[in-house]
Scaffold this active site. Structure first.
Site, PDB file in Angstrom:
ATOM      1  N   SER A 143       0.857  -1.368  -0.164  1.00  6.14           N
ATOM      2  CA  SER A 143       0.058   0.201  -0.017  1.00  6.14           C
ATOM      3  C   SER A 143       0.860   1.218   0.060  1.00  6.14           C
ATOM      4  O   SER A 143       2.316   1.141   0.419  1.00  6.14           O
ATOM      5  CB  SER A 143      -0.710  -0.171   1.378  1.00  6.14           C
ATOM      6  OG  SER A 143      -1.585   0.938   1.358  1.00  6.14           O
ATOM      7  N   TYR A 156      -2.426  -1.074  10.502  1.00  5.43           N
ATOM      8  CA  TYR A 156      -2.378  -1.216   9.111  1.00  5.43           C
ATOM      9  C   TYR A 156      -1.110  -0.839   8.336  1.00  5.43           C
ATOM     10  O   TYR A 156      -0.521  -1.511   7.514  1.00  5.43           O
ATOM     11  CB  TYR A 156      -3.445  -0.297   8.274  1.00  5.43           C
ATOM     12  CG  TYR A 156      -3.635  -0.594   6.840  1.00  5.43           C
ATOM     13  CD1 TYR A 156      -4.230  -1.871   6.343  1.00  5.43           C
ATOM     14  CD2 TYR A 156      -3.342   0.473   5.941  1.00  5.43           C
ATOM     15  CE1 TYR A 156      -4.381  -2.067   5.116  1.00  5.43           C
ATOM     16  CE2 TYR A 156      -3.554   0.175   4.470  1.00  5.43           C
ATOM     17  CZ  TYR A 156      -4.026  -0.952   4.025  1.00  5.43           C
ATOM     18  OH  TYR A 156      -4.149  -1.257   2.845  1.00  5.43           O
TER      19      TYR A 156
END
Ligand SMILES: NC(=O)c1ccc[n+]([C@@H]2O[C@H](COP(=O)([O-])OP(=O)(O)OC[C@H]3O[C@@H](n4cnc5c(N)ncnc54)[C@H](O)[C@@H]3O)[C@@H](O)[C@H]2O)c1
Length: 276
Positions: A143, A156
């Protein structure tokens, strides 16, 4: 890796969002698919759609966070189709909320799925890929948060930094084999990943609603990521920054961490990651 026709591509988390669009995009290029997801009902819908496009599609429910589930899946795949040519480690989940509101159970869930999920799949599929030889590819979906995270995503962001680190080491360890590593870093993509329940997060319902609207209005469709992934699998290894904010965030971080933080905090107020 030139030419995907007839190659075997495995995608985890393929029942929704980026994984589903990647599976469809590889199928359009004539690849045979192996797909898995923890959501069996959605996986069956995905399988039927891909098989209807004329390629073969082997689907199996698998929870990537559970080693035994991945090992059973790998045994079934190897028996059915042999070593895979492209392994797309895509399955992933998010927790939204401040560090102090993030329970340890969420840290464990995020790391188990986003990091150990990839570890389990690599341990289960890489030996057969190596043994089969030839040009093959590992695609790890990280990401932008693996380089330039926003506030309210500590677990995350930590998981995606781990994916980047693991991929970097793997690329070096495999440099003299035919297997190359592509790290995919999407920016803001309109998928179900931000559809978390306010009760299961550290953010207010209003803030989550604002964030979801931002992703719906400003995020790109996951098929954009899938198109970039398929092109990159054929032509590149290294890093793929794809979708809104991905390249900008990465380059801002490289220029100045201070500047990147200022820009990210301003953007986070607009998007909903931070309360105004
Ligand atoms: N959407 C974004 O903006 C964005 C940005 C950067 C990175 N990503 C990454 O892209 C990947 C795909 O996410 P998405 O946005 O398409 O989300 P999504 O929620 O639409 O899809 C994720 C899929 O993973 C599956 N999954 C969840 N836990 C699993 C498990 N334990 N085992 C197997 N499958 C499991 C889900 O059932 C779902 O089908 C994730 O790794 C995510 O972190 C997404």
């Amino acid at each position: 890796m030139k030419g995907l026709k007839g190659r075997t591509v495995l995608v985890t988390g393929a029942a929704s969002g980026i994984g589903l669009e990647c599976a469809r995009a590889f199928a359009k290029r004539g690849a045979n698919l192996v797909i898995s997801d923890v959501n069996s009902a959605a996986l069956e819908i995905a399988r039927a759609g891909i098989a209807a496009s004329g390629v073969s599609c082997f689907a199996r429910t698998c929870d990537v966070s559970r080693e035994e589930s991945v090992n059973e899946f790998a045994a079934a795949v190897h028996q059915a189709v042999g070593a895979v040519d492209v392994l797309v480690n895509n399955a992933g989940v998010a927790f939204l909320g401040g560090f102090e509101e993030t329970p340890l159970t969420e840290w464990r869930r995020i790391l188990d799925i986003n990091v150990l999920g990839i570890v389990h799949c690599l341990r289960a599929f890489l030996p057969a890929m190596r043994e089969a030889g030839g040009k093959r590819k590992i695609v790890n979906v990280a990401s932008l948060a693996g380089f330039a995270p926003a506030p309210n995503m500590s677990a995350y962001a930590a998981s995606k930094h781990a994916v980047v680190g693991l991929s970097e080491v793997l690329a070096m360890e495999l440099h003299d084999t035919g297997i190359s590593v592509l790290v995919v870093c999407p920016g803001i993509i309109n998928t179900a990943i931000v559809h978390v329940s306010p009760t299961a997060s550290g953010m207010s319902a209003a803030q989550i609603e604002k964030l979801q609207k931002y992703y719906a209005d400003e995020g790109c469709h996951p098929s954009v990521v899938a198109g970039d992934v398929v092109r990159s699998v054929e032509s590149d290894d290294g890093y793929l920054f794809t979708g809104p904010a991905a390249r900008l965030g990465f380059h801002a971080m490289r220029v100045s961490r201070k500047l990147a933080r200022r820009l990210t905090i301003a953007a986070a107020r607009k998007s909903g990651y931070l309360a105004e």
